[in-house]
Design an enzyme around this catalytic site. Sequence first.
Site, mmCIF file in Angstrom:
data_model
loop_
_atom_site.group_PDB
_atom_site.id
_atom_site.type_symbol
_atom_site.label_atom_id
_atom_site.label_comp_id
_atom_site.label_asym_id
_atom_site.label_seq_id
_atom_site.Cartn_x
_atom_site.Cartn_y
_atom_site.Cartn_z
ATOM 1 C CE LYS A 38 51.572 48.678 48.804
ATOM 2 N NZ LYS A 38 50.653 48.054 47.815
ATOM 3 C CB SER A 50 52.366 44.850 47.091
ATOM 4 O OG SER A 50 51.480 45.847 46.638
ATOM 5 C CB SER A 72 48.439 45.032 45.865
ATOM 6 O OG SER A 72 49.413 44.324 45.145
#
Length: 479
Positions: free
Chosen positions: A82, A157, A181
Site C-alpha cells: 500500500k 483505505s 482499513s
Amino acid sequence: MTKNDIWRLSATALTKLTRTGELSAEQAVQRAIDRMHQVNPDLNAVAEDLSVEALQKARALDQAVVRGASPGPLHGVPVTIKINVDQKGHATSNGVVALKDVIAPNDAPIVTNLQNAGAVVIGRTNTPEFSFRADTDNDLHGRTHNPWGRHISPGGSSGGAGAGVMAGIGALAHGNDIGGSLRFPAAANGAVTVKPGLGRVPAWNPSQPAERGILAQSMSVQGLITRSAADLHLSMPSVIAADPRDPFHVSMPWRGAPCDTSLKVAFTKNTFGYALHPEVEKALDTARDALVDAGYLVTEIDPPDVFECGRAGYRALMGEVLTLMKDDIEAAGSQTIRNIFEVYFQEFPPITDTDLIRMLAQRTHYAREWSLFMEDYALVLSPFLPQPFFGPDRDTDGAEGVHEVLGCAVYSYAMNFLGLPAACVPARLAQLPKGPQPINVQIAARRWREDMAVDAAAAIESRVGQMCLPLWDRMDAAL
C-alpha cells in the site's frame, strides 16, 4: 496447469511449487505481472507498477537458490504494498498530491519482513487521501474500482489492496487498519483478512517526520489481505518477525497453545438499533452453522457493550486527529476530503483536552471487560457491517452517507480501540438488485490469538468457498 493459470494459485499452492523448484520465482512473478497488466487498467488498484524491479528481484532469488541458498517461506510469491507505507526509493504519498515526492529512505518493517521471506513486490496499491476513508479515490491516482462491478465501493483505505488481490494481482496484498482499513476492503471484495492485535506486527515509516499520535500508534496495525484463510497462516508468521525499530512490538509465535476443549464462540446479531439486512443475517447464520459443524460450541450471547466502546474509541481518535492532523488536512487535502472530515467530526464529536486523557484511561476498562468475557468465549462471531457494502462515494453524501459508511461500523473500530485481533471472511454471495455482492462476517479473538480467528475463518470458508472463483468467472466473461 498451464502457465496462464499460475496467477490463480494461492500463495500456499504457489510456494509448494516455487520452494521445490517445480516453478521458478521469475515464472510466478511474471504471470502475476501479466494479470496485473490485463486487469489493472480497468480497476486502477495498483498506483505504481514495479514490474521491472520485481522481475529483477525474482531472478536474483532464483539465482541464489541455484547457488545453494534455501528458499524462504514465501519464495517467489508476488505481493503488493500500500502506498502509505515506506518502500525504499518509492513515494509514500498516502494518496495526497502534496506528498507525491516523499521518497522513502528505507523499507518499513513489514516490507522488510515480506522480502526477507522471499516475497516479491510487483506494485504499490491505491489508498484514499490520508488513508482515512472507507472508499478509495484521490486526486493523485484517481478512483479504484471493485472487480465485482462499479455498484460496490472497493472499500478503504486499503481499497487498492483488496480489489487487486481478489482480481488476481498477486497472491498477497499488504494493507493496514486503524478503524477497519483491512476489513472494509475484505468485506467489499470478498477477501479474507485478519486485523492483528496491538503490537503483533512491527510498524514504522522511516520517512515520517515525527512520531504519530498515541491512538494512531495503538489503534493502527499492519496486515495482509488474501483470497484464502490458509494464506494467512502461511504468510503471517513471516510478517510478525521482530524489528527493533518498533520498540513496542510483542515477539510471540504465530501459533498459540491448543485449547484443551472445544472452543466456545459467542454469537451475536446485535446491531444496536441499525437495521440488520436479511442477506447479512443469512451470512451470519451460515457462518454459525459452519463453526458448529467444525466442532465449535456456539452460544448466542452479546459480548460487552461494543457500541459504547466503539463510539468512544472513534471519538477519541477524532480528538487526536483534530489536534494533530487537521492543519495538514486543511493545507494539503482536497475539498472532498476536507468536507468528509467535517462530517466525521459531526458523526463522532471529538473528545479533546482533559476528557481525552480520561478516555485513554477508560480504554483499559473496555479492554479488561472484553478480556474477562473472553476467558469464557475465545471467539466472538458478529456482523462486520449491518448492511451489504455501500456504493462508491457514499461517504460524500453528507451526514447520512458517513453514518451508513462509518457510523454503524462499531464492530470494526471497537476492535482497534480494544487492541484485539479480528478476522473478516466472506460467508455469503448475495444476489442483489444491482448485482452480486459478497457478505463478510467478523470473528474477534482473544488477545495474541490471531491464529484462532484465522482457524475459524478457514472453517467458514470451507463451507462457503473462496469468493475469487465466482468473481473470476464473472471477470472472464467480461473480458
